[in-house]
Design a protein around this motif. Structure first.
Motif, short mmCIF file in Angstrom:
data_model
loop_
_atom_site.label_atom_id
_atom_site.label_comp_id
_atom_site.label_asym_id
_atom_site.label_seq_id
_atom_site.Cartn_x
_atom_site.Cartn_y
_atom_site.Cartn_z
N UNK A 152 0.84 -1.20 0.00
CA UNK A 152 0.00 0.00 0.00
C UNK A 152 0.88 1.26 0.00
N UNK A 168 6.43 14.00 -11.24
CA UNK A 168 6.74 14.05 -12.67
C UNK A 168 5.85 15.04 -13.38
N UNK A 180 3.74 1.43 -1.27
CA UNK A 180 4.31 1.51 -2.62
C UNK A 180 3.35 2.20 -3.58
N UNK A 181 2.05 1.90 -3.41
CA UNK A 181 1.04 2.56 -4.24
C UNK A 181 1.11 4.08 -4.02
N UNK A 190 5.22 9.84 -7.06
CA UNK A 190 6.19 9.95 -8.16
C UNK A 190 5.51 10.52 -9.41
N UNK A 191 4.28 10.04 -9.67
CA UNK A 191 3.51 10.56 -10.81
C UNK A 191 3.24 12.04 -10.66
N UNK A 241 4.19 5.54 -5.62
CA UNK A 241 4.08 5.63 -7.09
C UNK A 241 3.22 6.83 -7.49
N UNK A 242 2.13 7.02 -6.74
CA UNK A 242 1.26 8.17 -7.03
C UNK A 242 2.05 9.47 -6.81
#
Lengths: 423, 361
Positions: free
Chosen positions: B245, B258, B247-248, B254-255, B251-252
């Motif tokens: 969780x 970016x 990690x989710x 990180x998005x 990742x969000x």
């Protein structure tokens, strides 16, 4: 107690000493004392003189008018035997002022940096020459500087402060009745007030912008001769002057009796120059002398084309760079380069005064090279922007897919973990 | 073949380091499940953003030159010439802001859930110290591009430090490396930003994580049926359930980083000119704005003291109280919260938000 009294005495003595050193008592000045009690125009000089630079530096009425200011008796104070000259005649005023102002030794005590050649200069001026011929309507020192309330030229209330010069000169020069017989126009003020120079002086408050005396001179004021106009304008516009005197127009204008710079730019009503003045369109000035087919006509066309080309290319580059900058791309170095391109355009506009199309081509080529490189940089930045956005989209899709996969994985793990409980 | 090699390596390591025991401990580790579980992810989020800062910071170091003559140009070079330099720099700048936001959110969530109570006092202290370090990171990093805005913001910031009674003048000179903000200040700030602060942050973070692992997650009293013990309530395994969780979330994040970097690249501005006049409306980074705004609106004199000095001392005291909260709040316990500390927390949060909003409108 004794100590305290002694201390007071010492302090008192010190004050007396200091006050005697630093205050310079003016002494009795019956001229000012009496005239201040009078009415109307006899009182006026005594009122004005208190702000006069000469008065403030310790001089007074008798230094110009003579007489004896130490006497309260009017007969004695204004006795011609004591040097009293009364109101000086206009013809005597330059000599009267020059008595001190042309005396370097005397001026050194008051204002060592002030020039002492005003009287000589005045003799060379149109005003001075006419006065020598007995024309008493011309300007003498007091006409411009005033008589009793003379202030330093740097004082904004002075009649010769840059912003006040136009009104001072046109007190006479804009008065057609007063100027009758001199055969010169009286619309200079009207034209000047609409000029680029007046906008700089009054609009921007730029005190270095030219006013009447900047071109005509002050004490040696004269109308410039036809062949000295470029030199006058060149005092500030040095590059244009250098190009012009080396150009074929210098000789041609002289032969044609044309007033150099003023031929195209006017004299008192000089407008901000525009590119449309150059070329062969209806509003262009070159066609006033050149006609289709002659060398100057073709040169004018070519020069205008080059200027327009560079202008258009620089604008295009700027649009692309601005677009890239607004999108957050870093193009500050290219924008700085673009300034150099614009400088080339300015240089080309100055170089017009050499009236040499080849020189214009050379300088505009340098500007065009900059416009090409900055345009490319701007387009590259926009291309990068697209690449970034596409890259972002791809990355977000990948991240999204991984997140979904993780979510499924978590659900799967938790489903497996909860099964034994269900069982 | 590969599998047997990795198995052999593992066995070799396990024989020496007893790794299986650690794995067994990790497998047993659980995280309480309740309506406030969501806040647990903020700590991991802060750590992840710190990791992003470390990676992007190291990459920036490859090209950055810390001198007043070269700093601006080197950042410009990174933004325009270096492949993906724009991305690295923008992610570093945005990441710094997101990290501090995450750290603040983490701190307030821990505060209001009373997770600082015994035995987690030192976890709180290391966390607060890490937040202070993060703010110092922000302050020192802001100057490094050597642009107009950062130059004058540093000037104002160090000027404020100079007002502190007794040590002010020394502190200002120490921060600036002289009487004024110059290239010497830049070199100094660079040193802190890439050496001293990372070392301090790494140690604090390790201590913080060690304690979190050692003591487990705190559970708010209201969710544990009267006993402050996670084992009484619903739990999930830390590995892999909670970590996946996490990690989710990462990742969000990180998005988002970016997207921010690609759509709103961090501006470079104009190179600092020490002889130019200060631009209008200089503001520090948003996380300092509430303090800056307070000092701005304080009257010149409050009783017998300088308003500014009093403001700085008050913030210093507030920071100290914040650091020592677990030792000051003796009221909170299972099923019991301290009203004073709840009120204090709400007042602090509302004050910070209000002052920030006022400064920006």
């Amino acid at each position: 107690m004794l100590k305290r009294t002694t201390a007071f005495l010492y302090i008192g003595a010190l004050f007396w000493l200091l006050s005697s050193v630093y205050s310079q008592p003016r002494g009795k000045d019956s001229c000012v004392e009496c005239h201040q009690k009078m009415d109307g125009e006899l009182q006026e000089p005594a009122k004005k003189i208190t702000n006069d630079i000469h008065y403030l530096r310790g001089l007074s009425c008798y230094n110009c008018h003579g007489g004896d200011p130490s006497s309260d008796d009017m007969e004695v104070a204004m006795d011609p035997k004591k040097g009293y000259i009364g109101k000086p005649k206009p013809t005597d005023i330059p000599q009267l002022c020059g008595k001190c102002h042309s005396n370097a030794d005397f001026m050194r005590d008051y204002n060592p940096s002030l020039r002492v050649d005003q009287l000589n200069e005045y003799g060379t001026s149109r005003h001075g020459k006419l006065l020598a011929r007995g024309d008493t309507k011309v300007a003498v020192c007091s006409s411009c500087h005033g008589a009793h309330g003379i202030r330093k030229a740097s004082d904004p209330q002075s009649s010769v402060y840059p912003k006040n010069v136009v009104n001072t000169c046109t007190k006479c020069h804009a008065n057609p009745q007063y100027m009758r017989g001199h055969n010169i126009p009286t619309n200079q003020k009207m034209k000047y007030m609409d000029s680029v120079h007046s906008k700089a002086l009054f609009g921007k408050g730029d005190l270095s912008a030219p006013t009447c005396n900047s071109c005509h001179g002050n004490h040696g004021a004269s109308p410039p001769g036809l062949s000295s106009i470029a030199a006058i304008c060149g005092q500030c516009h040095a590059s244009q002057y250098e190009y012009f005197i080396a150009s074929p127009h210098k000789k041609a204008f002289k032969q044609g009796g044309l007033p150099e710079c003023a031929t195209c730019h006017d004299n008192h009503g000089i407008k901000s120059p525009s590119d449309s003045m150059l070329g062969t369109q209806t509003e262009s000035l070159c066609i006033n002398c050149h006609s289709q087919g002659d060398k100057g006509f073709n040169a004018a066309n070519k020069m205008r084309d080059r200027i327009e080309l560079l202008k258009a290319r620089l604008e295009q580059s700027e649009i692309v760079l601005n677009r890239a900058e607004r999108a957050g791309m870093e193009v500050s170095r290219e924008k700085f380069d673009l300034i150099e391109g614009k400088n080339k355009l300015i240089k080309a506009r100055v170089l017009i005064h050499a009236f040499n199309p080849n020189e214009i081509e050379k300088i505009t080529n340098e500007g065009l090279a900059i416009s090409v490189s900055t345009q490319k940089a701007g387009e590259r930045a926009m291309g990068d922007l697209q690449f970034r956005r596409k890259g972002l989209a791809v990355s977000l899709i990948i991240i999204f897919l991984v997140v979904i996969t993780l979510y499924m994985k978590i659900r799967q793990i938790e489903r497996v973990a909860s099964r034994p409980d269900e069982a | 073949m590969l599998r047997s090699l990795s198995q052999r390596t593992w066995n070799w390591l396990d024989e020496r380091l007893n790794l299986d025991e650690l794995i067994a401990h990790a497998k047993e580790k659980t995280v309480p499940i309740h309506k406030h579980t969501l806040w647990y992810y903020l700590g991991g989020m802060t750590a992840f953003l710190f990791f992003v800062q470390v990676v992007t910071g190291i990459l920036l170091l490859l090209y950055y030159r810390p001198s007043s003559d070269n700093a601006f140009e080197s950042v410009q070079f990174i933004m325009t010439e270096v492949h993906f330099g724009w991305l690295v720099r923008s992610v570093h700048s945005w990441g710094a802001n997101l990290m501090i936001a995450a750290a603040f959110a983490h701190m307030f969530s821990v505060y209001f859930l009373r997770a600082y109570r015994k035995p987690r006092e030192l976890t709180w202290v290391t966390g607060i110290l890490f937040l202070f370090i993060a703010l110092t990171f922000g302050f020192s990093g802001y100057l490094l591009p050597w642009n107009e805005l950062s130059f004058f913001a540093t000037k104002v910031g160090t000027e404020i430090a100079g007002v502190i009674p007794l040590v002010g003048h020394f502190l200002k000179r120490f921060l600036r490396g002289g009487e004024d903000v110059t290239g010497a200040t830049l070199t100094r700030f660079f040193g802190w930003h890439v050496a001293m602060l990372p070392a301090a942050a790494a140690m604090l973070l390790m201590a913080h994580l060690f304690m979190v692992q050692r003591l487990g997650m705190s559970s708010p009293e209201e969710s544990t049926d009267g006993a402050d013990n996670p084992s009484h309530g619903k739990t999930m395994l830390f590995f892999p359930n909670f970590l996946l969780r996490d990690l989710v979330g990462w990742l969000i994040a990180l998005g988002i980083l970016g997207a921010l970097a690609a759509i709103y690249p961090w501006e470079l501005g104009v190179k600092a000119d020490p002889f130019a006049s200060a631009p209008a409306n200089i503001k520090p980074e948003w996380y300092f704005v509430f303090m800056f705004q307070t000092l701005k609106i304080l009257p010149a004199k409050i009783l017998f003291m300088d308003g500014e000095v009093l403001g700085i001392l008050a913030f210093g005291l507030a920071g100290l109280v914040g650091l020592l909260v677990p030792f000051l709040d003796t009221q909170s316990g299972p099923n019991r919260t301290s009203l004073i500390f709840t009120v204090l927390g709400v007042v602090a949060l509302v004050y910070m938000v209000a002052m920030t909003v006022i400064a920006y409108i």
